[in-house]
Design a protein around this motif. Structure first.
Motif, short mmCIF file in Angstrom:
data_model
loop_
_atom_site.label_atom_id
_atom_site.label_comp_id
_atom_site.label_asym_id
_atom_site.label_seq_id
_atom_site.Cartn_x
_atom_site.Cartn_y
_atom_site.Cartn_z
N VAL A 169 0.86 -1.18 0.00
CA VAL A 169 0.00 0.00 0.00
C VAL A 169 0.89 1.23 0.00
N ILE A 170 0.55 2.21 -0.81
CA ILE A 170 1.22 3.51 -0.74
C ILE A 170 0.46 4.35 0.27
N THR A 171 1.14 4.78 1.32
CA THR A 171 0.50 5.56 2.37
C THR A 171 1.51 6.51 2.98
N TRP A 172 1.05 7.38 3.85
CA TRP A 172 1.88 8.42 4.42
C TRP A 172 1.73 8.44 5.93
N ALA A 173 2.77 8.88 6.63
CA ALA A 173 2.74 9.00 8.09
C ALA A 173 2.97 10.46 8.46
N SER A 174 2.14 10.97 9.36
CA SER A 174 2.20 12.40 9.68
C SER A 174 2.63 12.70 11.10
N ARG A 175 2.81 11.68 11.95
CA ARG A 175 2.93 11.97 13.38
C ARG A 175 4.28 12.52 13.82
N SER A 176 5.30 12.46 12.98
CA SER A 176 6.59 13.08 13.31
C SER A 176 7.27 13.51 12.01
N ARG A 177 8.20 14.43 12.15
CA ARG A 177 8.92 14.92 10.97
C ARG A 177 9.69 13.78 10.30
N ALA A 178 10.30 12.92 11.11
CA ALA A 178 11.08 11.81 10.54
C ALA A 178 10.17 10.87 9.75
N ARG A 179 9.00 10.57 10.29
CA ARG A 179 8.09 9.68 9.58
C ARG A 179 7.50 10.34 8.35
N GLN A 180 7.27 11.62 8.41
CA GLN A 180 6.82 12.33 7.21
C GLN A 180 7.85 12.19 6.10
N LEU A 181 9.11 12.44 6.43
CA LEU A 181 10.15 12.38 5.40
C LEU A 181 10.31 10.97 4.85
N SER A 182 10.26 9.98 5.72
CA SER A 182 10.42 8.61 5.23
C SER A 182 9.24 8.19 4.36
N SER A 183 8.04 8.62 4.70
CA SER A 183 6.89 8.25 3.88
C SER A 183 6.89 8.99 2.55
N LEU A 184 7.38 10.23 2.55
CA LEU A 184 7.52 10.95 1.28
C LEU A 184 8.51 10.24 0.37
N ALA A 185 9.62 9.77 0.94
CA ALA A 185 10.62 9.07 0.13
C ALA A 185 10.05 7.74 -0.38
N ALA A 186 9.34 7.02 0.49
CA ALA A 186 8.77 5.73 0.08
C ALA A 186 7.75 5.92 -1.04
N ALA A 187 6.91 6.96 -0.93
CA ALA A 187 5.91 7.21 -1.98
C ALA A 187 6.58 7.52 -3.31
N ALA A 188 7.67 8.29 -3.26
CA ALA A 188 8.38 8.62 -4.50
C ALA A 188 8.95 7.38 -5.17
N VAL A 189 9.49 6.46 -4.37
CA VAL A 189 10.03 5.21 -4.92
C VAL A 189 8.91 4.34 -5.48
N LEU A 190 7.82 4.20 -4.71
CA LEU A 190 6.73 3.32 -5.13
C LEU A 190 5.99 3.86 -6.36
N ARG A 191 5.96 5.18 -6.52
CA ARG A 191 5.33 5.73 -7.74
C ARG A 191 5.98 5.18 -8.99
N ARG A 192 7.28 4.93 -8.92
CA ARG A 192 7.99 4.37 -10.07
C ARG A 192 7.93 2.85 -10.08
N ALA A 193 8.19 2.26 -8.92
CA ALA A 193 8.31 0.81 -8.86
C ALA A 193 7.01 0.09 -9.20
N LEU A 194 5.88 0.71 -8.88
CA LEU A 194 4.60 0.04 -9.07
C LEU A 194 3.92 0.35 -10.40
#
Length: 238
Positions: A169-194
């Motif tokens: 699943v492509i999803t995002w985490a908002s509860r901390s700055r670190a999780r926001q950044l990691s979810s932004l990076a994951a979404a960018a990778v998955l946009r291509r990979a999927l």
């Protein structure tokens, strides 16, 4: 055919304003072709009110699928081993079904199913545990609760049948700055990979609305899958 499955999580009177924002934000991408994951009583402090039930029924009548999303969305169990790691790192105390035994998991599933179906006047689309986390007993209970579909991070399946979709699943985490950044990076990778994937799932949460960068990433992600037709989860059963 390539299909896109969109969902709004944590649908509850507690987040009514955010749900409205997400609906408006996703409309240009999928219209009403999406699913809502309904929490019957978020953290024991937000039961479904008559007014909110009326809105759920109206949304359902317009074609939005309704999933049961736990009961409280809050994890109060003590964990050890792998479950403790998941509880600590994969969610912020919200993996309600990660520590439940069979009897309690089945009771909450059945009560949630009855409430949602009575509210919308039709069958629930399925069950998705909060944070996509299940104990072994909770997975077993799914087979006896009467749901057509269930979902976790990696797949969608029929509780008494087969796996009908695979992939993260492509999803995002908002509860901390670190999780926001990691979810932004994951979404960018998955946009291509999927891109070649037959089925793509995108899930958004009320907390996403409070972080502009996440909302921008959500737009970019939906735009990246324009060649995937917005679909209903029920289509996976055809």
């Amino acid at each position: 055919m390539k299909r896109l499955f969109a969902s709004i999580h944590d649908v509850s009177p507690r987040f009514e304003r955010e749900v409205d924002q997400l609906l408006a934000h996703l409309h240009p991408h999928v219209g009403k072709r999406l699913a809502m994951l309904v929490v019957p009583d978020h953290w024991g402090a937000a039961p479904l009110t008559p007014a909110f039930k009326a809105r759920l029924r109206d949304w359902s009548d317009r074609g939005i699928e309704m999933f049961v999303h736990g009961w409280y969305h809050r994890d109060t169990a003590a964990h050890a081993g792998a479950a403790a790691f998941k509880a600590r790192h994969m969610t912020a105390g919200e993996g309600e079904f990660l520590g439940l035994d069979y009897a309690e998991a089945l009771a909450r599933m059945q009560h949630g199913k009855a409430l949602v179906e009575d509210t919308i006047g039709r069958g629930a689309a399925g069950f998705i545990a909060p944070a996509w986390l299940y104990s072994d007993d909770a997975r077993r209970a799914l087979g006896d609760a009467g749901f057509a579909l269930a979902e976790d991070h990696a797949r969608v399946w029929q509780p008494r049948g087969r796996i009908v979709a695979r992939g993260p699943v492509i999803t995002w985490a908002s509860r901390s700055r670190a999780r926001q950044l990691s979810s932004l990076a994951a979404a960018a990778v998955l946009r291509r990979a999927l891109q070649p994937a037959r089925h793509v799932r995108i899930a958004v949460h009320p907390g996403d609305t409070r972080v502009p960068a996440l909302m921008t990433s959500i737009d970019r992600t939906f735009a990246a899958f324009r060649d995937h037709a917005p679909a209903a989860y029920a289509d996976l059963l055809a």
